[in-house]
Design a protein around this motif. Structure first.
Motif, PDB file in Angstrom:
ATOM      1  N   HIS A  19      -2.842   3.944   2.752  1.00  0.00           N
ATOM      2  CA  HIS A  19      -3.135   2.544   2.400  1.00  0.00           C
ATOM      3  C   HIS A  19      -1.988   1.632   2.855  1.00  0.00           C
ATOM      4  CE1 HIS A  19      -4.511  -0.929   0.160  1.00  0.00           C
ATOM      5  NE2 HIS A  19      -3.312  -1.007  -0.394  1.00  0.00           N
ATOM      6  N   GLU A  23      -2.194  -1.472   5.589  1.00  0.00           N
ATOM      7  CA  GLU A  23      -1.775  -2.824   5.199  1.00  0.00           C
ATOM      8  C   GLU A  23      -0.619  -3.328   6.067  1.00  0.00           C
ATOM      9  OE1 GLU A  23      -3.185  -4.931   3.269  1.00  0.00           O
ATOM     10  OE2 GLU A  23      -4.618  -3.636   2.236  1.00  0.00           O
ATOM     11  N   GLY A  73      -4.658   2.276  -3.257  1.00  0.00           N
ATOM     12  CA  GLY A  73      -3.747   1.150  -3.400  1.00  0.00           C
ATOM     13  C   GLY A  73      -2.608   1.472  -4.344  1.00  0.00           C
ATOM     14  N   PRO A  75       0.384  -0.691  -6.857  1.00  0.00           N
ATOM     15  CA  PRO A  75       0.880  -1.989  -7.335  1.00  0.00           C
ATOM     16  C   PRO A  75       2.116  -2.466  -6.570  1.00  0.00           C
ATOM     17  CG  PRO A  75       0.424  -0.531  -9.188  1.00  0.00           C
ATOM     18  CD  PRO A  75       0.277   0.283  -7.938  1.00  0.00           C
ATOM     19  N   GLU A  78       0.797  -3.908  -3.280  1.00  0.00           N
ATOM     20  CA  GLU A  78       0.062  -5.147  -3.553  1.00  0.00           C
ATOM     21  C   GLU A  78       1.048  -6.274  -3.881  1.00  0.00           C
ATOM     22  OE1 GLU A  78      -3.033  -5.018  -2.616  1.00  0.00           O
ATOM     23  OE2 GLU A  78      -2.795  -2.857  -2.422  1.00  0.00           O
ATOM     24  N   LEU A  81       2.571  -7.541  -0.652  1.00  0.00           N
ATOM     25  CA  LEU A  81       1.631  -8.387   0.077  1.00  0.00           C
ATOM     26  C   LEU A  81       1.539  -9.778  -0.561  1.00  0.00           C
ATOM     27  CD1 LEU A  81      -1.140  -5.740   0.749  1.00  0.00           C
ATOM     28  CD2 LEU A  81       0.494  -6.665   2.412  1.00  0.00           C
TER      29      LEU A  81
END
Length: 160
Positions: A19, A23, A73, A75, A78, A81
């Motif tokens: 992942h 990304e 995914g 945290p 994320e 990002l």
């Protein structure tokens, strides 16, 4: 996914790495576009081919393990990002844009290296088929090289 064994943890971490790498393709593209200088823009644009190769290696590991390539995914990723999105919309000064881009890129490479180190540690305890560990090592070497390039930029631009 319930983690009961090192093999379960290895699979989870491989999914997280997959992942992250997917990304990273977009992340580096965004950082390249947002950078103020050609030097920083080129640094991120130049890493695209390496990232595609790293994704291919991870997909090969899934294939070797007879697993379907699956992203999971994280945290942490994320949050990075979200940090990038905030940076792209808020930072106006050129010198600060380059500094922020390098900072986000450096954090990203450190996350990637940490995930790879965890996978390599687990791989050392598991009896995995040939080629798995070698692919992880190749990805780690490339992530370390990317981090060194970013740190080199910081060193060259640091005022004493």
């Amino acid at each position: 996914m319930s983690i009961r064994t090192e093999a379960d943890m290895f699979e989870r971490e491989l999914q997280k790495l997959y992942h992250a790498e997917v990304e990273i393709l977009d992340l580096h593209g965004d950082l390249s576009e947002a950078a103020a200088s050609a030097e920083v823009s080129d640094l991120f644009a130049g890493h695209r081919e390496d990232t595609v190769t790293q994704i291919t290696r991870i997909e090969e590991i899934f294939d070797i393990l007879d697993k379907s390539p699956t992203e999971r995914g994280s945290p942490i990723m994320e949050g990075l990002l979200a940090e990038k999105d905030e940076f792209v919309h808020e930072v106006e000064r050129d010198d600060l844009r380059d500094l922020d881009a390098i900072g986000i890129g450096t954090i990203n490479e450190r996350i990637e290296i940490t995930l790879l180190d965890r996978l390599l540690l687990l791989a050392g305890n598991l009896e995995l088929p040939p080629g798995v560990r070698e692919r992880l090592e190749q990805n780690r070497t490339e992530a370390e090289a990317a981090l060194e390039k970013m740190q080199g930029y910081v060193e060259r631009h640091r005022t004493v």
